[in-house]
Write a protein that holds these residues in place. Structure first.
Motif, short mmCIF file in Angstrom:
data_model
loop_
_atom_site.label_atom_id
_atom_site.label_comp_id
_atom_site.label_asym_id
_atom_site.label_seq_id
_atom_site.Cartn_x
_atom_site.Cartn_y
_atom_site.Cartn_z
N VAL A 170 56.79 27.75 124.05
CA VAL A 170 58.25 27.80 123.86
C VAL A 170 58.69 26.80 122.81
CG1 VAL A 170 60.47 27.36 124.97
CG2 VAL A 170 58.73 28.68 126.17
N MET A 171 58.18 25.56 122.89
CA MET A 171 58.60 24.54 121.94
C MET A 171 58.10 24.82 120.53
SD MET A 171 58.62 20.83 123.79
CE MET A 171 59.46 20.22 122.33
N GLU A 172 56.85 25.25 120.41
CA GLU A 172 56.28 25.49 119.09
C GLU A 172 56.90 26.71 118.43
OE1 GLU A 172 52.11 25.60 119.72
OE2 GLU A 172 51.92 23.43 119.91
N ASP A 173 57.17 27.76 119.20
CA ASP A 173 57.80 28.94 118.61
C ASP A 173 59.25 28.65 118.24
OD1 ASP A 173 55.52 30.42 118.76
OD2 ASP A 173 56.06 31.50 120.59
N SER A 174 59.93 27.84 119.06
CA SER A 174 61.30 27.45 118.70
C SER A 174 61.29 26.63 117.41
CB SER A 174 61.92 26.63 119.83
OG SER A 174 62.02 27.39 121.02
N ALA A 175 60.34 25.69 117.32
CA ALA A 175 60.22 24.89 116.11
C ALA A 175 59.85 25.76 114.91
CB ALA A 175 59.17 23.80 116.31
N ALA A 176 59.04 26.80 115.16
CA ALA A 176 58.64 27.70 114.07
C ALA A 176 59.85 28.43 113.50
CB ALA A 176 57.61 28.70 114.58
N LEU A 177 60.75 28.89 114.37
CA LEU A 177 61.95 29.59 113.89
C LEU A 177 62.83 28.65 113.08
CD1 LEU A 177 62.88 31.74 117.03
CD2 LEU A 177 61.79 32.49 114.92
N VAL A 178 62.99 27.41 113.57
CA VAL A 178 63.77 26.42 112.82
C VAL A 178 63.09 26.13 111.48
CG1 VAL A 178 64.66 24.06 112.81
CG2 VAL A 178 64.73 25.40 114.90
N GLY A 179 61.76 26.01 111.51
CA GLY A 179 61.01 25.75 110.29
C GLY A 179 61.17 26.86 109.26
N LEU A 180 61.21 28.10 109.73
CA LEU A 180 61.39 29.24 108.82
C LEU A 180 62.76 29.18 108.15
CD1 LEU A 180 59.88 32.09 111.04
CD2 LEU A 180 58.88 31.12 108.97
N VAL A 181 63.78 28.80 108.91
CA VAL A 181 65.12 28.66 108.33
C VAL A 181 65.14 27.53 107.30
CG1 VAL A 181 67.52 28.08 108.84
CG2 VAL A 181 66.26 29.58 110.38
N LEU A 182 64.46 26.42 107.61
CA LEU A 182 64.40 25.31 106.66
C LEU A 182 63.67 25.72 105.38
CD1 LEU A 182 63.54 22.35 109.08
CD2 LEU A 182 65.72 22.75 107.91
N ALA A 183 62.56 26.45 105.54
CA ALA A 183 61.81 26.90 104.36
C ALA A 183 62.65 27.83 103.50
CB ALA A 183 60.52 27.59 104.81
N ALA A 184 63.38 28.73 104.15
CA ALA A 184 64.25 29.65 103.41
C ALA A 184 65.34 28.87 102.68
CB ALA A 184 64.87 30.67 104.36
N GLY A 185 65.88 27.85 103.34
CA GLY A 185 66.90 27.01 102.69
C GLY A 185 66.34 26.28 101.49
#
Length: 322
Positions: A170-185
């Motif tokens: 749960v924590m790693e997948d949540s962090a992955a989604l946030v990381g994807l948004v950061l990478a897109a930004g």
């Protein structure tokens, strides 16, 4: 191990396998996109997914090895072994993801980078978001089901659960989604300004995010390895169940230990009534074990030590005779 425990363990295995397969495919796609676009944030995300994949493999090892039954060399079973492997998984997240991302971000800010075509990266990020979202959905569904089973809020369950495999997913997948948004930004900022600073900052933020996840998971597993007791409300209920027995006068000392997600040990020093016979004390011990297991199915071992109240007070340096 009970059927309920086996079912829960199987569900955890499925959750981890889904996350591992998703992360492996995403890692490869991000790496290719990072090379094509020249984005440090995409390469950081690739390292993030590689670290997550290694983490899932270590969690699978933890789940399988902890299911081994108790034997002569390990009379209390192998349950705590899952926390050793889960702790190694947290270290893998730190080394494989956080350190690389922070280094890559600093390098980009200092040396700069040449930006390529970000189109492939955008496509990969979109696909990765869908796959990570599916994996997170699987983990959340199990976590919410377990929270409802123990009558706890989702937030409380996730903070205190001994099932660190589900917590990690749960924590790693949540962090992955946030990381994807950061990478897109970072990609979008670089595309609009022509500067690689945005990409470097995004990479740094991804590294700090992974650092936080690794710290939380590492601390949780360390607590369980050291020995975490059952929650206070459960301990109070256990004490009440013991005191409700006919021949029990007092519970002098109560020790509880979580040995796995659905495996707990209870040990207590109990003062039985002086008039009770040996047979009555033996029967009371059996009755206590049955009652505790009926109330708390996760209790796997119950040890009661008949201890006179005066002996306990004497050992504590108090007046043995009230």
């Amino acid at each position: 191990m009970t059927d309920t425990a086996q079912d829960g363990g199987g569900e955890s295995v499925f959750t981890v396998i889904v996350a591992a397969v998703a992360n492996l495919g995403i890692a490869l796609a991000k790496a290719v996109a990072g090379v094509i676009s020249g984005s440090s944030a995409m390469l950081s995300e690739a390292a993030h997914s590689v670290a997550d994949t290694v983490t899932e493999l270590l969690l699978l090892t933890a789940l399988k090895r902890s299911e081994k039954p108790a034997d002569e060399d390990h009379p209390l079973g192998y349950g705590p072994e899952r926390y050793i492997w889960a702790l190694l998984a947290a270290v893998a997240t730190f080394v494989g993801g956080a350190v690389f991302s922070i280094y890559d971000g600093i390098h980009t800010l200092v040396a700069g980078e040449e930006l390529g075509d970000p189109l492939v990266s955008y496509i990969v990020l979109a696909v990765a978001f869908v796959l990570e979202g599916f994996s997170l959905r699987t983990g959340l569904r199990q976590a919410r089901g377990e929270a409802a089973r123990v009558d706890a809020s989702f937030k409380t369950y996730l903070r205190r659960t001994p099932d660190t495999a589900v917590k990690a997913v749960v924590m790693e997948d949540s962090a992955a989604l946030v990381g994807l948004v950061l990478a897109a930004g970072g990609l979008l900022g670089g595309q609009l300004t022509g500067s690689g600073v945005w990409d470097g900052v995004a990479s740094l933020l991804i590294g700090l995010l992974l650092l936080y996840v690794a710290w939380v998971l590492g601390r949780s597993n360390a607590e369980l390895l050291i020995g975490r007791p059952l929650p206070k409300p459960m301990r109070e209920r256990i004490r009440a169940e013991l005191l409700a027995l006919e021949h029990v006068e007092a519970v002098l000392e109560l020790i509880t230990l979580m040995q796995g997600p659905r495996e707990a040990l209870i040990a207590a020093k109990v003062d039985f009534r002086d008039a009770s016979t040996a047979a009555q004390i033996e029967w009371a011990c059996e009755q206590a074990e049955d009652r505790l297991r009926a109330v708390f199915p996760s209790v796997s071992r119950v040890y009661l030590d008949p201890t006179p109240g005066y002996a306990q007070r004497r050992s504590e340096g108090l007046n043995p005779w009230p």
